[in-house]
Design an enzyme around this catalytic site. Structure first.
Site, PDB file in Angstrom:
ATOM      1  N   GLU A 290       0.839  -1.205   0.000  1.00 34.17           N
ATOM      2  CA  GLU A 290       0.000   0.000   0.000  1.00 34.17           C
ATOM      3  C   GLU A 290       0.876   1.258   0.000  1.00 34.17           C
ATOM      4  O   GLU A 290       0.720   2.156   0.857  1.00 34.17           O
ATOM      5  CB  GLU A 290      -1.001  -0.006   1.168  1.00 34.17           C
ATOM      6  CG  GLU A 290      -1.963  -1.174   1.068  1.00 34.17           C
ATOM      7  CD  GLU A 290      -3.192  -1.110   1.970  1.00 34.17           C
ATOM      8  OE1 GLU A 290      -3.286  -0.197   2.804  1.00 34.17           O
ATOM      9  OE2 GLU A 290      -4.081  -1.975   1.804  1.00 34.17           O
TER      10      GLU A 290
ATOM     11  N   GLU B 274      -4.691  -8.729  -0.570  1.00 39.14           N
ATOM     12  CA  GLU B 274      -5.511  -8.481   0.628  1.00 39.14           C
ATOM     13  C   GLU B 274      -6.960  -8.414   0.197  1.00 39.14           C
ATOM     14  O   GLU B 274      -7.334  -7.552  -0.615  1.00 39.14           O
ATOM     15  CB  GLU B 274      -5.112  -7.172   1.326  1.00 39.14           C
ATOM     16  CG  GLU B 274      -3.825  -7.285   2.114  1.00 39.14           C
ATOM     17  CD  GLU B 274      -3.516  -6.048   2.936  1.00 39.14           C
ATOM     18  OE1 GLU B 274      -4.462  -5.379   3.412  1.00 39.14           O
ATOM     19  OE2 GLU B 274      -2.313  -5.748   3.095  1.00 39.14           O
TER      20      GLU B 274
END
Ligand code: AHR
Length: 545
Positions: free
Chosen positions: A213, A351
């Site tokens: 991220e 994820e």
């Protein structure tokens, strides 16, 4: 994509998603009635002569982060614990995870990864620094679980390594040193250090996540900045023995299509704009591009809806968001197709999962009691990944133990498997099987402004020739009669197992019998047709041999 909706039904589904997931999709117009299946029933048509891609087992991958009780207590109890363990790793958790054939485990984060310095987690346990988990609640990080313990855990489970290196607060040098430490031959300096710490042979590290991220907790980077960083890391990150390490670049958050566009344009190729005579190679720099997406009720991250005690409105809106996974993959994949028409670069949904608001008295951060809704979301999501097996070749549910959508929950010495675990157990037959497209004609599931395809389906044929269909009935109240028309092949018998529960928020508990154990479901095979009735709110696996 295997599940084919008619164009009209697809438009209608999209319009419903707009209402249910306002702000995520835009600009869809026009809708009309879908081609309904006869009566209340559904018809699934499977032409076993039409085959798709092989379903990569890594779609059934897991994710473990230093967060809450995900690692400490959930996996690591230490060698002196009264909880049965092997070298500090709890045996009940290992046994449960072995059963579902976990192929790969992503570690150490998550947001934790970009603050993790691997040297803190090697060497004699007593000498490891007492650290702070900066990503999660500034909680204590003992570093008792580090590289050696992770590799031991993988060995005990029979899973492969997927290590996320620190890009946000680390360096190329630090990441390369870690790769040397893990993978260099025993007679090299890093190999000798590894041997002194108890493991002479190099480990295999087939997957490297280059940051996590990076658009957020991993560095607040723009796509341009990250593309540059990825190119830099890619020049130095490698396995020093064994198979070539596959690099997974940080991909988009949900519907950030611009990120995908920019990273593909700037970082997919070794040379984005090669001159005619310069050295070049067709091999992409990256093996995969990640995608992160979580399902909850509505679209407000600060109010993700209740995990228990919710009504059918929140059931529907969470399922609508899970269904959106298909749209996200289609749209990201369409961008990737322009840069990578041969589909060399995988989408790694590293994820995904159901993430609702934790209860105020939750025993640890991001802990959720698992409910039937999680099973339905897992079933839908895995069907979507199977159906996109040509591009999706990795997925990692977040997270394996005690955090968000877990497969296993612990409470001190107690352990339970969750409804999500049961779905992974049912679906493990899809690993390495060949995806078979299915035409689905079924009534929609309608709840308020939400309208979704009533059934989520994927199918595959395994090496022994058996056909497996995983079917989710989204409707919380209506059972669904289903006829499966089998084209091609000579079929002798059919069987089915189904997972459901008394209420939409039935939850797993540490006391009493497991209410989610899938039970047999009558399935009748006559002249190439299988007839069965799916219970409401259920996940079913049909096997035809
Ligand atoms: O899975 C929990 C967190 O969600 C991860 O640390 C992060 O990558 C994502 O935002």
């Amino acid at each position: 994509m295997g599940v084919q909706l008619s164009g009209r039904a697809w438009m209608r589904t999209r319009r419903a998603l707009l209402a249910a997931t306002a702000g995520l999709l835009a600009g869809l117009a026009g809708a009309s009635a879908p081609a309904a299946a006869p009566g209340n029933g559904a018809v699934l048509t499977v032409d076993t002569g039409k085959t798709g891609a092989t379903i990569d087992p890594n779609i059934y991958g897991q994710f473990v982060e230093h967060l809450g009780r995900g690692v400490y207590e959930g996996i690591w109890v230490g060698p002196d614990s009264p909880i049965p363990n092997v070298r500090g790793i709890r045996s009940d958790v290992v046994a449960a995870l072995r059963q579902v054939k976990v192929p790969v485990i992503r570690w150490p984060g998550g947001c934790f990864a970009d603050g993790y310095h691997w040297r803190d987690g090697i060497g004699p346990a007593a000498q490891r620094p007492a650290g702070i988990n900066a990503a999660w609640d500034k909680s204590a990080e003992t570093n008792a679980f580090g590289t050696h313990e992770y590799m031991d855990f993988l060995d005990q489970i029979g899973a492969k390594a997927f290590v996320s290196v620190n890009v946000g607060s680390g360096s190329v040098r630090e990441a390369d040193d870690w790769m040397r430490y893990m993978t260099a031959p025993a007679d090299s300096q890093p190999g000798k250090e590894r041997a002194a710490n108890g493991h002479a042979a190099p480990w295999a590290v087939p997957f490297i996540g280059v940051g996590n991220e990076s658009w957020g907790c991993g560095g607040n980077m723009t796509a341009d900045t990250y593309a540059t960083a990825f190119r830099h890391y890619a020049a130095f990150l490698r396995a020093y023995s064994g198979e070539r390490a596959k690099l997974i670049a940080v991909g988009a958050d949900t519907d950030d299509y611009e990120w995908t566009e920019k990273v593909m344009a700037q970082a997919m190729k070794w040379r984005p704009n090669p001159t005619p005579l310069a050295y070049n190679t067709e091999r992409p720099l990256m093996w995969g591009l990640s995608l992160h997406f979580y399902s909850f009720a509505g679209n407000d991250w600060r109010n993700k809806g209740r995990n228990i005690g919710f009504g059918t409105d929140q059931w529907a809106s969470a399922l609508a968001r899970a269904h959106l996974t298909d749209e996200l993959i289609r749209r990201h994949a369409a961008i990737m197709d322009r840069y990578d028409p041969k589909k060399q670069v995988a989408i790694a949904v590293d994820e995904w999962g159901a993430w609702f608001d934790s209860e105020k008295d939750a025993p640890s951060q991001l802990y959720l009691e698992s409910t039937l809704r999680d099973a339905v979301i897992a079933g839908m999501s895995l069907n979507i990944f199977n159906n996109h097996a040509d591009r999706v070749r990795m997925a990692n549910v977040a997270q394996m133990v005690n955090v968000i959508q877990s497969l296993v929950l612990t409470q001190g010495a107690k352990m339970v498997v969750t409804p999500t675990w049961h779905v992974f157990d049912l679906y493990k037959v899809h690993q390495n099987a060949t995806m078979i497209p299915v035409d689905v004609q079924a009534p929609d599931y309608v709840e308020g402004a939400v309208r979704l395809p009533g059934l989520s389906v994927s199918a595959s044929k395994d090496a022994a020739g058996a056909l497996h269909l995983s079917i989710v009935n989204l409707d919380p109240a209506a059972a669904r009669p289903v006829r499966i028309d089998l084209k091609g092949g000579a079929w002798r018998k059919a069987s089915a197992r189904t997972l459901t529960a008394a209420t939409i928020d039935t939850r797993i508990r540490f006391e009493g019998a497991d209410p989610f154990v899938p039970g047999p479901l009558p399935a009748r095979l006559t002249q190439g047709q299988v007839a069965l009735t799916l219970p409401s709110k259920s996940v079913t696996l049909v096997t035809v041999e």
